[in-house]
Design an enzyme around this catalytic site. Structure first.
Site, short mmCIF file in Angstrom:
data_model
loop_
_atom_site.label_atom_id
_atom_site.label_comp_id
_atom_site.label_asym_id
_atom_site.label_seq_id
_atom_site.Cartn_x
_atom_site.Cartn_y
_atom_site.Cartn_z
CB THR A 73 -0.92 -0.02 1.24
OG1 THR A 73 -1.75 -1.17 1.16
CG2 THR A 73 -1.79 1.22 1.30
CB SER A 200 3.27 -6.57 -0.70
OG SER A 200 2.93 -6.93 0.63
CG HIS A 202 1.44 -9.45 3.67
ND1 HIS A 202 0.17 -9.95 3.62
CD2 HIS A 202 1.36 -8.17 3.25
CE1 HIS A 202 -0.66 -9.00 3.21
NE2 HIS A 202 0.04 -7.91 2.97
CB THR A 239 14.86 3.85 11.90
OG1 THR A 239 15.29 5.11 12.43
CG2 THR A 239 15.89 2.77 12.19
CB CYS A 327 -10.18 -4.61 1.77
SG CYS A 327 -8.52 -5.06 1.30
#
Ligand code: PLP
Length: 387
Positions: A73, A200, A202, A239, A327
């Site tokens: 995202t 991404s 995952h 970081t 979603c």
């Protein structure tokens, strides 16, 4: 209870070798801040360098073109906002498709509210963007085209290389969301002709909350969302998530190493489902393209049944599936993807998606088919719409 996970487009389990890599940077002396000059910092920095090399190699990029981010995202938003604002003096027109992930669609809608012009391209019945439509939508104001490589809900693979050629001819920045395709079909940034590309962690047996944005050298793109320190060569402040990035690098390396064999294995399971489900059940249609689709992706619409009811019944039998995107599930709105493909509301509501992964077997498919028969019979008997 027997548990079968058929929802790999929503997320994947972390590969044991990836977990090992992550743990290495959570423990012992490997906790340093990569920006520190001392020993601890150097260890952490080396982890980033190694992950960047693995990531770059996996997509045919140079290490300087990889920016680690907080996930798919964030990469999509950074790509789109950055391209739009960096080029706003040259033009204000953005082209995308109606079946993109919300990370792209909602980012583009936010820009529309800021005064950018947006063309949302239609798709055909298979969820495919037509290259001619892209060509016809381009104006002298167009600065960005964003089209996904493979759709998460219906698995259809878009003609990315052709759109890439078009974009390059017209010197338009081309962003591709490759979150679903990477690791299942070849993703090479030169062959696809992209300027910007999203991955991404995952979705590829890596950790959540980490991803990357590829930015082709020479692309007129600056980061415009997150301001702060000079990390990632001023392109993503904050970081770095060192354990997550190390895990992402490992996941990308493994995905490419296993891809050819694993995709063949999964495609055989997919094709068995595509053969058996319409043979055993009436009023079922495959959604998405029948062949130009992800090897692990199976999706249907069942008439006279609610997708949510199928999901819950399958869950009670230990099978995790999905109805549309994670979603969208849980809300009563049917998927914007199926509606965009021309399915009426009542049919789009009957969608079922099975996305296969590394631990799934032939036996899982057989179990699903057995369990599904009484579920479909019971739900159809209850349906007021059923014939
Ligand atoms: C999951 C997904 C995303 C979002 O990625 P996150 O890492 O979950 O933020 C974006 N695009 C597509 C196509 C996806 O499937």
């Amino acid at each position: 209870m027997r548990r079968i996970y058929f929802d790999h487009s929503a997320t994947t389990p972390v590969h044991p070798l990836v977990a090992e890599e992550i743990e290495r940077y959570l423990t012992g002396e490997n906790f340093g801040n990569p920006s520190s000059l001392h020993y601890f910092g150097r260890v952490a920095h080396k982890a980033l360098d190694e992950a960047r090399e693995k990531a770059a190699r996996a997509i045919g990029a140079e290490t300087g073109e990889i920016i680690f981010t907080g996930g798919g995202t964030e990469s999509d938003n950074m790509a789109i906002h950055g391209a739009a604002y960096t080029n706003s003096k040259r033009g204000n027109h953005i082209i995308t498709s109606g079946v993109e992930h919300h990370a792209v669609l909602h980012a583009v809608k936010a820009l529309e509210k800021q005064g950018f012009e947006v063309t949302v391209l239609p798709v055909d019945h298979y969820g495919m963007v037509n290259v001619e439509d892209v060509k016809n939508a381009i104006t002298d104001q167009t600065t960005l085209i964003s089209v996904m490589h493979a759709n998460n809900e219906v698995g259809t693979i878009m003609p990315i290389a052709e759109i890439g050629r078009l974009a390059r001819e017209r010197q338009i920045i081309f962003h591709v969301d490759a979150v679903q395709s990477f690791g299942k079909i070849p993703v090479n940034v030169d062959e696809l002709g992209v300027n910007l590309l999203t991955i991404s962690g995952h979705k590829i047996y890596g950790p959540k909350g980490v991803g990357l944005l590829y930015v082709r050298k020479g692309t007129r793109w600056r980061q415009t969302l997150v301001h702060g320190g000079a990390q990632e060569r001023l392109r993503r402040a904050g970081t770095e998530n060192v354990p997550g990035i190390a895990g992402l690098g490992k996941a990308m390396e493994l995905a490419v190493a296993n891809m050819a064999e694993e995709s063949r294995r999964l495609a055989a399971l997919r094709d068995r489902l595509f053969k058996e489900v319409p043979a055993r059940f009436s009023d079922v249609e495959i959604t998405g393209h029948p062949s130009v689709r992800l090897p692990n992706h199976v999706s249907f619409v069942f008439r006279y049944i609610e997708g949510e009811s199928m999901l819950l019944s399958l869950d009670m039998q230990g099978i995790a599936a999905s109805s549309g995107s994670a979603c969208t599930s849980g809300s009563l709105e049917p998927s914007h993807v199926l509606l965009g493909m021309g399915y009426p509301h009542e049919i789009a509501h009957g969608s079922l998606r099975l996305t296969l992964g590394k631990d799934n077997t032939e036996e899982d498919v057989e179990y699903f088919l057995d369990v599904m028969e009484p579920i479909v019979a019971r739900l159809r008997a209850m349906s007021p719409l059923s014939a």
